[in-house]
Design an enzyme around this catalytic site. Structure first.
Site, PDB file in Angstrom:
ATOM      1  N   ASP A   9       0.864  -1.184   0.000  1.00 46.36           N
ATOM      2  CA  ASP A   9       0.000   0.000   0.000  1.00 46.36           C
ATOM      3  C   ASP A   9       0.896   1.228   0.000  1.00 46.36           C
ATOM      4  OD1 ASP A   9      -2.060   1.740   0.261  1.00 46.36           O
ATOM      5  OD2 ASP A   9      -2.920   0.836   2.073  1.00 46.36           O
ATOM      6  N   ASP A 104      -3.269   2.534  -5.704  1.00 54.52           N
ATOM      7  CA  ASP A 104      -2.140   2.547  -4.773  1.00 54.52           C
ATOM      8  C   ASP A 104      -2.032   1.307  -3.899  1.00 54.52           C
ATOM      9  OD1 ASP A 104      -4.383   2.998  -3.321  1.00 54.52           O
ATOM     10  OD2 ASP A 104      -3.657   4.772  -2.286  1.00 54.52           O
ATOM     11  N   GLU A 105      -2.701   0.242  -4.282  1.00 49.67           N
ATOM     12  CA  GLU A 105      -2.814  -0.881  -3.358  1.00 49.67           C
ATOM     13  C   GLU A 105      -2.947  -2.183  -4.138  1.00 49.67           C
ATOM     14  OE1 GLU A 105      -5.913  -1.833   0.252  1.00 49.67           O
ATOM     15  OE2 GLU A 105      -6.227  -0.053  -0.946  1.00 49.67           O
TER      16      GLU A 105
END
Lengths: 379, 381
Positions: A9, A104-105
């Site tokens: 993350d 983002d993950e």
């Protein structure tokens, strides 16, 4: 055979990208989002800003009151998508089993890679170093035997975290953590659990199955399993995307108004960016709303021509919201999804597309609004 | 019931009505064919509840009667019988076993009572008109393929038939293409020309009808007053169909009236090159790219038909074209081009385009009774 799953993350992703691209912002409280006079909401806040209590999905005006010296920058989704692409490529060079959750993950299935890298911690460290070296971004990593544990682990370590939960130690790791750290427990569920005396994940794990179901509805059993460190969900990769969506749960319930509309705009932009990122266009836009009482409705519209621009997605989503009759209602979640995707490179436009409502007198192609009433998980 | 019929005419009649028999039906009697003596004829009826086909054949009727028997079984058996002998059909009174006898072959077929068979509705109180069989057959062939096969817009699964001013205009359209054929009607009889009307006929009905039409003669058409059913009568055949309710969208506005480039090409050559390109287009979303180049110094221009698929390969083919206007490029789904080029009569056609993202128009030269509009594919050139 025990699995090893890694959850990666990026820390304060949008804000970090801004600090990366603009050195003068580094070390300063940065908030990404629309201007307060247009009722913007916070899309991301740097850790410097978070110290003042600024959080994602907070009205920008409030964020700037909490942290008056914060530097506000408008979001640049295309730039975030570009960096996200590079980070995901690094993940894919480590394992083919990459399941992106958003820009983002991602989950990485690394069961087969752990040994060659000299163990989970070394693998996670080399991943963090590569992301830092090749993109300048900081990623927090959690490693565990399943998705739920890995995600909680990456969260616990933030920022710049690296938390490895050894196989067999899941319960030990989870049990003293507050119950809201569990994936799927929002503020509302948390409150209900607190009232029932359930404070920690361990408390939930020890709850009889019937009690969990009574408190949490149909998700009760699954959540209790997760509290016990059990989560059978596999890492899913390379599926043909059927839809692209984004949703936000608000820190507090919101009426229909500028704040909700601003959040809708941001979600539409994020969805559109991801569509462009994947080289797709979508024919159908779906709006999802969850009322304060957990009743969930969706409304969708199919367009004559597929779209991949944020303002187009927003316009449709906003029109669906207009058609809902929201007076007096309060919402805890809003989501936007694009589906019926086609390749941007080659698609078949509709012959009737150019004509204004050719079916005005006849049966339409798609009901402009299809409703789906959701369950109340609390009932 | 006691009837004798020539084997070939019975086999032909069964072949015709069997097309209406559904392969599966919740109503078992519908997979049967209804046999009824009707004066000096045998009447055969089959239906799938959307359409009903009735055929009369001349027969030697010794005893009146009626019964339904399984269509497929009866039809297969009759088609295998020797053609030089009459087929004797006998239904003893109060029996449900049909005895079929021909030369040295004999069968007993279990039937169901005629009363259980759906009544074919009458089509009496509305419009009537006469259509030329041959022209109607061509119109159906040129239009039916463009009608929508999926029913997301139910009205588009029908062919729109609009009768006015001595012309029956047939139009078929799905989301991506439109075919319009204007069929000139025979000079009005003493009763005067028919009142204008329009109906949506299921594409499958017209497909059935097209197969029944011969090269000559007329077809009588009738529509009931409520515009819910239509009847087509050929010599000894009647087809009754349900109509599709709803307003067909105004398609005239989809037909471009101008063009930037017009290329005259041979229908056969265009079809041939498109079929070649389709082989390569198969792995690339079916995209066929057309490049039209005007001739230089009085020489002929060209139409290039090409396709490419990543990691598979590509092809190009070229044919002569008389080009009017500027060079152009446009991409189509290969299937849409093949569909229309396959039904056009041999000869020349004009391909009219107005840029790569506007509908293309195909018009056969020498007949101003047909126009086909097809939406290009959006591609990255």
């Amino acid at each position: 055979m025990p699995q090893t799953i890694l959850h990666a993350d990026l820390d304060a992703f949008f804000a970090s990208v801004e600090q990366l691209d603009r050195p003068e912002l580094r070390g300063k409280p940065v908030v990404v989002g629309g201007p307060p006079e247009r009722r913007g909401v916070v899309a991301a806040a740097s850790y410097e800003a978070r110290r003042f209590g600024v959080r994602s999905a907070m009205p920008m005006a409030r964020a700037l009151r909490l942290c008056p010296e914060a530097l506000r920058v408008p979001p640049r989704f295309d730039r975030y998508a570009e960096l996200s692409h590079r980070v995901m490529a690094i993940f894919r060079s480590i394992t083919p089993l990459v399941e992106p959750l958003s820009l983002d993950e991602a989950y990485l299935g690394v069961t087969a890679e752990v040994e060659a890298h000299g163990g989970p911690e070394r693998l996670a460290r080399s991943l963090k170093e590569r992301v830092q070296r090749e993109t300048g971004l900081v990623v927090s990593v959690g490693v565990g035997a399943n998705k739920s544990v890995a995600k909680i682990a990456s969260d616990r370590g933030k920022p710049d975290g690296l938390v490895v939960v050894p196989a067999g130690k899941e319960a030990e790791f989870l049990h003293d953590l507050p119950v809201r750290d569990l994936w799927g427990i929002g503020p509302r569920s948390e409150e209900l659990l607190h009232r029932a005396g359930v404070e920690t994940i361990g408390d939930l794990a020890r709850l009889p199955a019937e009690a969990a179901t009574r408190l949490l509805g149909s998700r009760g059993a699954e959540l209790r399993d997760m509290a016990n460190g059990v989560d059978p969900r596999p890492v899913v990769t390379s599926r043909e995307r059927k839809s692209v969506g984004a949703e936000t749960t608000f820190p507090r319930d919101l009426p229909d108004g500028p704040e909700l509309r601003a959040e809708l705009r941001q979600l539409a932009e994020e969805v559109a960016t991801r569509l462009r990122h994947e080289g797709k266009l979508g024919y159908t836009v779906t709006l999802k709303l969850r009322y304060h009482d957990f009743r969930t409705v969706t409304r969708q519209q199919t367009l004559a021509r597929p779209v991949d621009a944020g303002d187009e997605v927003e316009r449709v989503a906003a029109a669906l919201l207009d058609g809902l009759g929201t007076a007096g209602a309060r919402f805890r979640l809003v989501g936007v999804t694009c589906s019926r995707l086609v390749e941007r490179g080659a698609w078949q436009p509709d012959l009737w597309g150019a004509v204004a409502d050719p079916f005005a007198d006849g049966p339409g192609r798609t009901a402009p609004a299809q409703a789906a009433e959701g369950q109340r998980p609390q009932d | 019931m006691k009837v004798a019929i020539p084997q070939d005419s019975l086999a032909r009649a069964l072949g015709i009505v069997s097309r209406a028999v559904p392969s599966r039906s919740p109503l078992p009697v519908v997979s049967n064919v209804l046999l009824t003596t009707d004066d000096h004829r045998l009447k055969l009826v089959a239906t799938n509840l959307e359409i009903a086909l009735t055929v009369w054949i001349g027969a030697q009727v010794s005893e009146e009667g009626t019964i339904t028997v399984p269509a497929r079984l009866f039809s297969e058996f009759v088609s295998q019988l020797k053609g030089d002998q009459p087929v004797q059909i006998t239904l003893p009174p109060r029996s449900r076993q049909l005895n079929v006898h021909c030369g040295r072959d004999e069968a007993n077929i279990g039937g169901m009572p005629a009363d259980d068979f759906p009544v074919v509705p009458e089509v009496t109180d509305g419009q009537r008109l006469v259509l030329p069989a041959r022209g109607l057959r061509r119109a159906i062939e040129e239009v039916v393929f463009a009608a929508a096969r999926d029913d997301s817009r139910p009205v588009l699964t029908g062919v729109h038939v609009q009768v006015a001013d001595g012309v029956a205009e047939l139009a078929g359209a799905d989301g991506f293409r439109l075919a319009v054929h204007r069929l000139r009607l025979p000079a009005p009889s003493a009763e005067g020309s028919p009142e204008p009307f329009s109906v949506n006929i299921p594409w499958s009905t017209l497909d059935h009808l097209g197969r029944l039409l011969s090269e000559s003669g007329d077809v009588q058409m009738a529509v009931n007053g409520e515009r819910t059913r239509a009847l087509f009568r050929l010599d000894d055949i009647e087809l009754v169909t349900q109509l599709i309710p709803g307003t067909f969208p105004n398609y005239q506005q989809l037909i471009p009236t101008t063009y930037a480039t017009r290329a005259r090409v041979s229908v056969e050559e265009f079809l041939h090159e498109t079929k070649i390109a389709a082989i390569f287009a198969r792995d690339g979303s079916g995209i066929v790219r057309l490049h039209v180049t005007p001739g230089e110094g009085g020489g002929p221009g060209s139409l290039q038909v090409s396709a490419r698929a990543d990691e598979v390969g590509d092809n190009r083919g070229e044919i002569d074209a008389a080009v009017d206007g500027e060079p152009s490029k446009i991409a189509f789904n290969s299937r849409y081009l093949i569909d229309v080029l396959s039904v056009l009569e041999p000869g020349e056609l004009a391909l009219e385009t107005s840029g790569p993202s506007n509908p293309g128009v195909l018009r056969p030269l020498g007949h101003d009774d047909y126009v086909h509009v097809v939406m290009p594919m959006f591609v990255q050139w």
